[in-house]
Write an enzyme that holds these catalytic residues in place. Structure first.
Site, PDB file in Angstrom:
ATOM      1  N   HIS A  64       0.865  -1.198  -0.178  1.00 21.47           N
ATOM      2  CA  HIS A  64       0.243   0.265   0.034  1.00 21.47           C
ATOM      3  C   HIS A  64       0.985   1.285  -0.018  1.00 21.47           C
ATOM      4  O   HIS A  64       1.312   1.679   1.164  1.00 21.47           O
ATOM      5  CB  HIS A  64      -0.608  -0.027   1.163  1.00 21.47           C
ATOM      6  N   GLN A  67       1.143   4.158   2.299  1.00 27.09           N
ATOM      7  CA  GLN A  67       1.429   3.953   3.866  1.00 27.09           C
ATOM      8  C   GLN A  67       3.017   4.364   4.145  1.00 27.09           C
ATOM      9  O   GLN A  67       3.507   4.459   5.200  1.00 27.09           O
ATOM     10  CB  GLN A  67       0.993   2.715   4.352  1.00 27.09           C
ATOM     11  N   ARG A 217     -14.062  -8.860   5.615  1.00 26.56           N
ATOM     12  CA  ARG A 217     -14.677  -7.763   6.533  1.00 26.56           C
ATOM     13  C   ARG A 217     -14.957  -6.679   6.092  1.00 26.56           C
ATOM     14  O   ARG A 217     -16.122  -5.706   6.359  1.00 26.56           O
ATOM     15  CB  ARG A 217     -14.069  -7.417   8.015  1.00 26.56           C
ATOM     16  N   HIS A 277      -1.352 -12.595   4.528  1.00 27.57           N
ATOM     17  CA  HIS A 277      -1.261 -12.637   5.982  1.00 27.57           C
ATOM     18  C   HIS A 277      -1.528 -13.985   6.272  1.00 27.57           C
ATOM     19  O   HIS A 277      -0.707 -14.758   6.713  1.00 27.57           O
ATOM     20  CB  HIS A 277      -2.000 -11.559   6.922  1.00 27.57           C
ATOM     21  N   ASP A 328       3.895  -4.349   2.617  1.00 27.73           N
ATOM     22  CA  ASP A 328       2.643  -4.302   3.133  1.00 27.73           C
ATOM     23  C   ASP A 328       2.634  -2.370   3.479  1.00 27.73           C
ATOM     24  O   ASP A 328       2.235  -1.883   2.563  1.00 27.73           O
ATOM     25  CB  ASP A 328       2.273  -5.060   4.153  1.00 27.73           C
TER      26      ASP A 328
END
Ligand SMILES: [Zn+2]
Length: 459
Positions: A64, A67, A217, A277, A328
């Site tokens: 990402h 980030q 989610r 993950h 990540d």
């Protein structure tokens, strides 16, 4: 007759079977390998002699990019307060809400240039920062995706852009205001975004597409199924699974199943699946996953930084499971560190040293490169092969410890003891992109990054 190939001579070059010493390698003007042998080409052309050990370029299968702007900013933990993944996520949302397209591109270009410097030659950008700051789509739906591709081009790294379907604020929960830049409301809206993203990659040989749902989610479970079933059949499919314990308990409460179990019960999990993950698995999920042919994308430095937990690597590998690495949140960027963390976190919990059977370094590099390429949608049998692009990280063969080490012990010495000062450079499509720590576009990349960070005022 003079050849129109560009030739290198490396001290040694790593194939899956082992080292090829005195490796002569010739590439055409597109960086495609046309000659690979331990004897010199017959045409008497000039050869660039490199005092180096060539390894296949590493594949960074989970990024990402935005980030990177907050790396290191969330490490002050006031006494008496809780700080976990979910509080970190609030800080991440603030970062996501503040960057404009120019800044996002400048941050990504700096990050990608750093990836190249440490030996990554291809990145999978798991991209969900889609919309303008007020949550409205840009007039060009894939504006931000195009910026990621442009950043990769400047940095000289190959990119698989993975536009992410992000719909909800949690299991059965509407999205929050601060997630507004990520959201596609329906499968159709997401497919429009995916379609628009095709134009972001179509003009570059070094860019390709994947597709994705963020996680169970973040997307309605029926829509997860529809997205996969009606999605493109030829592209790799990426998603986050079971990163956090709370994600598992929430999924159990909402759907009556653990996330990985739900996936296996509802989708044909197999070789096209790249599951990021996969930290919290029960015994049955672990077995299903290892036997499925799916690929797990491990992000050890970020998982450690966020306190996620420890993937059951030793058992997974014994069962034949496949994996590769990603960085990540980019709190750590060094692939050698990621390998060491993968091995050492198993050693620390098992009190044993043999995480992997046999030659651990060779196994880890082979697995990361082969499965990592699959995560990009690329299948290739050998690290280096005729007709394929020449992408490599070169380690300095004169470095004191490496220079004195036998071929048999070379890769383990390199992997377990090196820092980036031993990297002589990175070659992508047959050309040096970084040499002696200097990136060919380093100055302009840093200038744009510096301006972006000064304007953002977050550091
Ligand atoms: Zn992620």
């Amino acid at each position: 007759m003079k050849s129109d190939l560009k030739y290198y001579l490396f001290s040694s070059l790593l194939q899956k079977e082992g080292w090829l010493s005195s490796a002569y390698l010739g590439v055409d003007e597109n960086g495609i390998i046309k000659y690979l042998n331990n004897s010199a080409p017959a045409d008497g052309t000039a050869i660039e002699v490199v005092q180096g050990f060539a390894l296949p370029g590493f594949q960074n299968a989970h990024s990402h990019a935005f980030q990177y702007a907050m790396a290191g900013l969330a490490e002050n933990h006031p006494a008496g307060t809780a700080d976990d993944f979910w509080t970190w996520r609030e800080a991440m949302y603030q970062c996501a809400l503040s960057v404009d397209p120019d800044q996002a591109q400048a941050i990504a270009a700096m990050l990608y240039a750093e990836m190249v410097r440490v030996g990554y030659t291809h990145v999978a950008e798991f991209h969900y920062l889609h919309h303008d700051k007020d949550g409205r789509p840009y007039s060009n739906l894939s504006e931000m995706g195009e910026r990621m591709v442009a950043a990769a081009q400047t940095a000289g790294i190959k990119i698989t852009l993975i536009p992410v379907f992000y719909q909800k604020g949690g299991f059965g929960v509407d999205p929050q205001q601060r997630q507004r830049r990520f959201i596609s409301k329906t499968v159709d809206e997401y497919f429009k975004l995916l379609e628009a993203s095709k134009s972001a990659v179509k003009n570059s040989d070094n860019a390709s597409l994947g597709f994705s749902v963020h996680s169970l989610r973040a997307v309605d479970l029926e829509d997860v199924k529809t997205t996969y079933q009606h999605g493109p059949k030829e592209l790799p499919f990426h998603l986050h699974v079971s990163e956090q314990k709370r994600e598992v308990t929430d999924c159990l409460a909402f759907a009556g199943k653990r996330p990985m179990q739900w996936l296996f019960d509802n989708l044909p999990v197999g070789e096209r699946f790249h599951l990021v993950h996969s930290t919290h698995l029960d015994d049955n999920e672990l077995k299903l996953l290892a036997k499925s042919g799916a690929n797990v994308v491990l992000c050890p430095s970020t998982e450690g930084n966020l306190g996620d937990g420890i993937f059951r690597m030793k058992e997974y590998v014994k069962l034949g499971g496949k994996w590769c690495i990603g960085t990540d949140s980019h709190i750590g960027l060094n692939p050698l560190e990621e390998f060491r963390m993968i091995d050492y976190r198993q050693r620390l919990v098992t009190n044993q040293r043999n995480t992997f059977e046999g030659d651990a370094a060779s196994y880890m590099v082979n697995e990361e490169v082969t499965s990592g390429r699959r995560a990009m949608g690329i299948r290739q049998d050998h690290h280096f092969e005729l007709g394929k692009p020449f992408d490599a990280i070169i380690f300095n063969s004169q470095s004191h410890l490496l220079a004195e080490t036998s071929e048999k012990n070379r890769l383990a010495t390199l992997l377990y003891t090196s820092d980036s000062s031993r990297v002589a450079g990175t070659i992508i499509n047959g050309k040096w992109v970084v040499k002696n720590q200097h990136h060919k576009n380093g100055h302009s990349i840093k200038t744009a990054f510096t301006k972006a960070m000064k304007d953002l005022k977050t550091r």
